[in-house]
Design a protein around this motif. Structure first.
Motif, PDB file in Angstrom:
ATOM      1  N   ALA A   1       0.832  -1.202   0.000  1.00  0.00           N
ATOM      2  CA  ALA A   1       0.000   0.000   0.000  1.00  0.00           C
ATOM      3  C   ALA A   1       0.865   1.249   0.000  1.00  0.00           C
ATOM      4  O   ALA A   1       2.046   1.208   0.350  1.00  0.00           O
ATOM      5  N   ARG A   2       0.235   2.319  -0.381  1.00  0.00           N
ATOM      6  CA  ARG A   2       0.846   3.633  -0.269  1.00  0.00           C
ATOM      7  C   ARG A   2       0.784   4.015   1.215  1.00  0.00           C
ATOM      8  O   ARG A   2      -0.220   3.748   1.882  1.00  0.00           O
ATOM      9  N   ILE A   3       1.843   4.600   1.715  1.00  0.00           N
ATOM     10  CA  ILE A   3       1.866   4.972   3.128  1.00  0.00           C
ATOM     11  C   ILE A   3       1.829   6.491   3.225  1.00  0.00           C
ATOM     12  O   ILE A   3       2.635   7.166   2.586  1.00  0.00           O
ATOM     13  N   GLY A   4       0.908   7.013   3.981  1.00  0.00           N
ATOM     14  CA  GLY A   4       0.819   8.460   4.113  1.00  0.00           C
ATOM     15  C   GLY A   4       0.796   8.906   5.562  1.00  0.00           C
ATOM     16  O   GLY A   4       0.157   8.286   6.406  1.00  0.00           O
ATOM     17  N   LEU A   5       1.552   9.960   5.845  1.00  0.00           N
ATOM     18  CA  LEU A   5       1.502  10.570   7.175  1.00  0.00           C
ATOM     19  C   LEU A   5       0.941  11.967   6.981  1.00  0.00           C
ATOM     20  O   LEU A   5       1.482  12.749   6.200  1.00  0.00           O
TER      21      LEU A   5
ATOM     22  N   ARG B   1       8.577  -6.210  -5.166  1.00  0.00           N
ATOM     23  CA  ARG B   1       7.998  -4.868  -5.127  1.00  0.00           C
ATOM     24  C   ARG B   1       7.214  -4.546  -3.860  1.00  0.00           C
ATOM     25  O   ARG B   1       6.092  -4.028  -3.939  1.00  0.00           O
ATOM     26  N   PRO B   2       7.750  -4.864  -2.693  1.00  0.00           N
ATOM     27  CA  PRO B   2       7.042  -4.425  -1.482  1.00  0.00           C
ATOM     28  C   PRO B   2       7.363  -2.953  -1.229  1.00  0.00           C
ATOM     29  O   PRO B   2       8.360  -2.440  -1.736  1.00  0.00           O
ATOM     30  N   THR B   3       6.521  -2.274  -0.488  1.00  0.00           N
ATOM     31  CA  THR B   3       6.862  -0.934  -0.024  1.00  0.00           C
ATOM     32  C   THR B   3       7.856  -1.109   1.118  1.00  0.00           C
ATOM     33  O   THR B   3       7.585  -1.844   2.063  1.00  0.00           O
ATOM     34  N   MET B   4       8.992  -0.474   1.005  1.00  0.00           N
ATOM     35  CA  MET B   4      10.005  -0.644   2.046  1.00  0.00           C
ATOM     36  C   MET B   4      10.428   0.713   2.594  1.00  0.00           C
ATOM     37  O   MET B   4      10.575   1.672   1.840  1.00  0.00           O
ATOM     38  N   ILE B   5      10.595   0.755   3.907  1.00  0.00           N
ATOM     39  CA  ILE B   5      11.116   1.967   4.538  1.00  0.00           C
ATOM     40  C   ILE B   5      12.329   1.559   5.368  1.00  0.00           C
ATOM     41  O   ILE B   5      12.242   0.687   6.224  1.00  0.00           O
ATOM     42  N   TYR B   6      13.429   2.179   5.062  1.00  0.00           N
ATOM     43  CA  TYR B   6      14.699   1.763   5.632  1.00  0.00           C
ATOM     44  C   TYR B   6      15.268   2.911   6.460  1.00  0.00           C
ATOM     45  O   TYR B   6      15.589   3.972   5.923  1.00  0.00           O
ATOM     46  N   VAL B   7      15.352   2.691   7.749  1.00  0.00           N
ATOM     47  CA  VAL B   7      15.852   3.738   8.637  1.00  0.00           C
ATOM     48  C   VAL B   7      17.338   3.544   8.891  1.00  0.00           C
ATOM     49  O   VAL B   7      17.766   2.434   9.204  1.00  0.00           O
TER      50      VAL B   7
ATOM     51  N   GLU C   1      24.291   3.479   3.050  1.00  0.00           N
ATOM     52  CA  GLU C   1      23.187   2.530   3.053  1.00  0.00           C
ATOM     53  C   GLU C   1      21.932   3.150   2.463  1.00  0.00           C
ATOM     54  O   GLU C   1      21.257   2.551   1.639  1.00  0.00           O
ATOM     55  N   ALA C   2      21.639   4.375   2.881  1.00  0.00           N
ATOM     56  CA  ALA C   2      20.416   5.028   2.419  1.00  0.00           C
ATOM     57  C   ALA C   2      20.473   5.286   0.920  1.00  0.00           C
ATOM     58  O   ALA C   2      19.534   4.985   0.184  1.00  0.00           O
ATOM     59  N   LEU C   3      21.592   5.815   0.463  1.00  0.00           N
ATOM     60  CA  LEU C   3      21.675   6.227  -0.937  1.00  0.00           C
ATOM     61  C   LEU C   3      21.742   5.028  -1.876  1.00  0.00           C
ATOM     62  O   LEU C   3      21.247   5.087  -2.995  1.00  0.00           O
ATOM     63  N   THR C   4      22.342   3.922  -1.432  1.00  0.00           N
ATOM     64  CA  THR C   4      22.405   2.767  -2.330  1.00  0.00           C
ATOM     65  C   THR C   4      21.097   1.981  -2.304  1.00  0.00           C
ATOM     66  O   THR C   4      20.747   1.333  -3.268  1.00  0.00           O
ATOM     67  N   PHE C   5      20.362   2.042  -1.203  1.00  0.00           N
ATOM     68  CA  PHE C   5      19.154   1.225  -1.105  1.00  0.00           C
ATOM     69  C   PHE C   5      17.944   1.896  -1.744  1.00  0.00           C
ATOM     70  O   PHE C   5      17.150   1.257  -2.425  1.00  0.00           O
ATOM     71  N   ALA C   6      17.813   3.203  -1.529  1.00  0.00           N
ATOM     72  CA  ALA C   6      16.503   3.814  -1.750  1.00  0.00           C
ATOM     73  C   ALA C   6      16.381   4.567  -3.065  1.00  0.00           C
ATOM     74  O   ALA C   6      17.354   5.087  -3.607  1.00  0.00           O
ATOM     75  N   ASP C   7      15.141   4.610  -3.569  1.00  0.00           N
ATOM     76  CA  ASP C   7      14.818   5.475  -4.706  1.00  0.00           C
ATOM     77  C   ASP C   7      14.501   6.866  -4.191  1.00  0.00           C
ATOM     78  O   ASP C   7      14.683   7.858  -4.868  1.00  0.00           O
ATOM     79  N   GLN C   8      13.961   6.911  -2.990  1.00  0.00           N
ATOM     80  CA  GLN C   8      13.521   8.169  -2.397  1.00  0.00           C
ATOM     81  C   GLN C   8      14.092   8.228  -0.986  1.00  0.00           C
ATOM     82  O   GLN C   8      13.906   7.285  -0.213  1.00  0.00           O
ATOM     83  N   VAL C   9      14.795   9.295  -0.673  1.00  0.00           N
ATOM     84  CA  VAL C   9      15.406   9.419   0.652  1.00  0.00           C
ATOM     85  C   VAL C   9      14.795  10.616   1.380  1.00  0.00           C
ATOM     86  O   VAL C   9      14.647  11.690   0.803  1.00  0.00           O
TER      87      VAL C   9
ATOM     88  N   VAL D   1       4.064  13.331   4.835  1.00  0.00           N
ATOM     89  CA  VAL D   1       4.935  12.510   3.994  1.00  0.00           C
ATOM     90  C   VAL D   1       4.070  11.528   3.243  1.00  0.00           C
ATOM     91  O   VAL D   1       3.033  11.085   3.745  1.00  0.00           O
ATOM     92  N   GLU D   2       4.487  11.177   2.038  1.00  0.00           N
ATOM     93  CA  GLU D   2       3.788  10.115   1.340  1.00  0.00           C
ATOM     94  C   GLU D   2       4.799   9.217   0.644  1.00  0.00           C
ATOM     95  O   GLU D   2       5.708   9.701  -0.023  1.00  0.00           O
ATOM     96  N   TRP D   3       4.657   7.912   0.871  1.00  0.00           N
ATOM     97  CA  TRP D   3       5.536   6.956   0.218  1.00  0.00           C
ATOM     98  C   TRP D   3       4.711   6.157  -0.779  1.00  0.00           C
ATOM     99  O   TRP D   3       3.678   5.582  -0.409  1.00  0.00           O
ATOM    100  N   ALA D   4       5.157   6.106  -2.022  1.00  0.00           N
ATOM    101  CA  ALA D   4       4.389   5.431  -3.069  1.00  0.00           C
ATOM    102  C   ALA D   4       4.384   3.925  -2.856  1.00  0.00           C
ATOM    103  O   ALA D   4       5.288   3.365  -2.226  1.00  0.00           O
ATOM    104  N   GLU D   5       3.354   3.302  -3.374  1.00  0.00           N
ATOM    105  CA  GLU D   5       3.227   1.853  -3.287  1.00  0.00           C
ATOM    106  C   GLU D   5       4.390   1.189  -4.029  1.00  0.00           C
ATOM    107  O   GLU D   5       4.744   1.581  -5.141  1.00  0.00           O
ATOM    108  N   GLY D   6       4.999   0.208  -3.387  1.00  0.00           N
ATOM    109  CA  GLY D   6       6.078  -0.528  -4.030  1.00  0.00           C
ATOM    110  C   GLY D   6       7.389   0.222  -4.131  1.00  0.00           C
ATOM    111  O   GLY D   6       8.277  -0.178  -4.882  1.00  0.00           O
ATOM    112  N   SER D   7       7.539   1.317  -3.372  1.00  0.00           N
ATOM    113  CA  SER D   7       8.780   2.084  -3.480  1.00  0.00           C
ATOM    114  C   SER D   7       9.784   1.652  -2.424  1.00  0.00           C
ATOM    115  O   SER D   7       9.417   1.100  -1.387  1.00  0.00           O
TER     116      SER D   7
END
Lengths: 361, 288
Positions: A2-6, A191-197, A203-211, A30-36
């Motif tokens: 799912a899309r995650i929205g705060l 294609r799961p929605t993933m949030i990586y803290v 780590e952040a820059l290599t893993f994520a499409d959106q930081v 904040v909004e994180w797109a589905e599958g991002s």
């Protein structure tokens, strides 16, 4: 997934927050797109773990709402949210086998045994855990245990989001690379929605499409790794991301021209006149500074070798001396450095003006 | 090269501990071994008897009965105290000001001298003036620990549970406190029931401390003497004469030093054997 929205979210650990500093997470949308694949990056204590716990439902935000798709889940407990989380330290059920660990979330939800078996084997194959399925989970190495944690999230095909709370902290460096690659690969396949803290920019820059970069409870910038690098919205982002970080130089501004130590500095964006009394700074990354025939006069202080390039520290000989600032630049290995007096030029496309820390224009 | 310097002066460094262990354990134990194979009629005259006392003790119905009483008492006490202690530890607060209040309350019974515990319960249980004894009789329960074996047993067990459950609670609580929050969070996310959290997280993480708790409670309850002698004195009849009380009767009451020594050695070996079995069974998983 799912899309995650705060929405309009705020959180404080105090009962009656009053001052600005009482808020662990200040108002944010904040909004994180589905599958991002997303990263939440910031120094320790910036509120990123608080945010993670709010998404997972372990914490209820003081104000605002959490949306999974169109559903408001603000009041839902963790088990009603269908999320998965990988913690900083591996959490496995010691007395169970690897198979039972992976099957645990499914069995708790009353999934029929045949389906559990099929799903666990699929996920184990993805994670390369097949050979040790019947071993006891307690006997695995740290990276194996982290894979089990991840696998417990992946076995449920209805998971809304998988969250990672600095999952590579206890992993050996040479295994970090492998596990990070595995994560990326899994994301592309499932294609799961993933949030990586994390607080680790690599780590952040290599893993994520959106930081999402956080500092002191606020989102400082949200963007792709390239955007964060080329156009930091705040001097904090410029400092925090990049190695070495962005040069931040005291500046003046009049008649539509920005100056550093008396020299005119060309800025990428068209400039509006900043308010009087605001703190002005010029930001330029060491990657976009080079030696030139003329420009800002400097002397070289220090040269440090960093593999393919050298990091050169220079000092602008400015008047008054109070404005003297170190400017770092990167010089390719094998290039000769000017001796004695040198001049610097900034690449105007990647030079920004900052007003009270925030980018101008 | 790996040459080792031999320095005989170093023996002096271990001498204090050798002396300590000798006086503490070896010499008393050897004295008992010495007594256990001899007969005396006083005046320091001894006759060698071989294993006669051991045979006699092992065949005597009196020893068997005392042993059975001790085993039964230990079994009941363990069966109550361990689950009860774990249950109390699970309900104790993990954070906040009540933690220290609970811990102090829990530690209190452990701080009371054992003979005082016995005296307290003796008075408490007196059928005519004791709060407990009087109340029980008043509500129609025929209770008299000085006359009825069942009442005497119930009193001893209640007293031991009151006195020692705290120890299990404190150990179990320490074990529980050492579990990181992430485990509970993961369990919530995985949809685990309260029972599953206990079964797969709390119990496995408490295993080491519970091993210690069970061993300590086994040894102590199997050797119970002070509190029991103060409350029941082994009676009524011989109904609460456990091994330790019987041993004291043989050794000091009848002054049969030989049989008493043999009995202590057998007693000691039983404890050693049972402790070893407990330990092996409970740590079996870790060794494999």
């Amino acid at each position: 997934m799912a899309r995650i929205g705060l929405k309009n979210l705020r959180h404080s650990y105090r009962e009656h927050p009053a001052a600005d500093a009482d808020w662990a997470v200040k108002r944010l949308d904040v909004e994180w797109a589905e599958g991002s694949a997303n990263a939440l990056l910031g120094p320790s204590g910036c509120g990123k773990t608080t945010l993670l716990n709010i998404i997972s439902g372990l914490l209820r935000p003081t104000e605002g709402a959490v949306y999974f798709g169109a559903r408001d889940v603000t009041a839902a407990p963790p088990d009603a949210r269908n999320i998965a989380q990988v913690f900083q330290f591996p959490v496995v059920y010691d007395t169970m086998s690897v198979f039972d660990n992976l099957a645990f979330p499914l069995r708790n939800r009353g999934v029929p045994a045949a389906q559990v078996e099929k799903r666990v084997r699929e996920i184990a194959a993805l994670l390369d855990l097949e050979p040790m399925l019947m071993q006891r989970a307690a006997g695995l190495t740290a990276d194996g245990k982290q894979k089990i944690s991840l696998g417990r999230g992946l076995v449920r095909d209805d998971v809304n989001v998988i969250m990672f709370d600095e999952p590579l902290t206890v992993i050996d460096p040479h295994l970090k690379w492998r596990l990070r690659g595995k994560l990326k690969e899994l994301h592309q396949r499932l294609r799961p929605t993933m949030i990586y803290v994390t607080h680790d920019q690599t780590e952040a820059l290599t893993f994520a499409d959106q930081v999402l970069v956080m500092n002191e409870g606020t989102v400082v910038q949200s963007g792709t790794p390239v955007e964060l690098f080329e156009r930091p919205r705040h001097t904090f982002v410029g400092h925090f991301i990049g190695s070495p970080g962005m040069n931040v130089l005291p500046a003046t501004f009049d008649n539509g021209v920005a100056r550093f130590a008396g020299h005119v500095v060309h800025i990428a964006a068209p400039l509006k006149v900043p308010q009087d009394g605001a703190r002005l700074e010029i930001g330029v990354r060491p990657e976009f500074v080079r030696f030139a025939e003329k420009g800002i006069a400097v002397r070289i202080l220090k040269v440090a070798d960093s593999g393919r390039y050298r990091i050169v520290d220079t000092m602008a000989d400015a008047e008054p001396p109070a404005t003297a600032t170190i400017i770092k630049l990167l010089v390719a290995e094998g290039t000769a450095l000017p001796s004695g007096r040198a001049f610097l030029k900034f690449d105007p496309a990647y030079t920004q003006l900052y007003v009270d820390g925030w980018i101008a224009g | 090269m790996n040459t080792k310097t031999v320095n005989h002066k170093a023996w002096w460094l271990v001498a204090p501990v050798v002396v300590l262990v000798a006086f503490n354990a070896v010499i008393p134990l050897m004295t008992v071994v010495n007594y256990s194979v001899q007969e005396t009629f006083g005046e320091n005259v001894f006759f060698f008897e071989g294993v006669k006392w051991f045979e006699q003790i092992l065949r005597s119905p009196r020893f068997h009965e005392s042993l059975q009483r001790s085993l039964l008492f230990t079994a009941i006490v363990l069966a109550i105290e361990v689950p009860l202690g774990v249950a109390i530890a699970l309900t104790m607060p993990r954070k906040g000001p009540w933690v220290s209040v609970c811990l102090v309350l829990m530690a209190m019974p452990l701080l009371i001298p054992w003979n005082v515990v016995g005296a307290m319960w003796n008075i408490l249980a007196l059928p005519d003036i004791g709060l407990l004894g009087h109340t029980l009789n008043a509500i129609g329960i025929d209770y008299n620990f000085t006359r009825q074996p069942l009442s005497a047993w119930a009193t001893l067990i209640a007293m031991d549970v009151w006195h020692w459950t705290s120890l299990v609670v404190l150990l179990a609580y320490a074990g529980l406190s050492a579990i990181p929050d992430a485990y509970y969070q993961a369990a919530k996310i995985d949809g685990a029931s309260r029972w599953a959290v206990f079964r797969y997280i709390q119990l496995p993480k408490m295993k080491r401390v519970l091993t210690i708790a069970i061993l300590l409670r086994f040894m102590d309850s199997f050797m119970i003497y002070t509190e029991a002698i103060v409350v029941t004195g082994g009676g009524p009849g011989n109904s609460t004469t456990v091994l330790s009380i019987d041993l004291v009767k043989v050794a000091l009451g009848q002054f049969d030093l030989g049989p008493a020594a043999a009995m202590s050695l057998i007693y000691f070996l039983i404890i050693l054997l049972l402790s070893w079995i407990f330990y092996t069974v409970m740590t079996k998983d870790e060794q494999s």
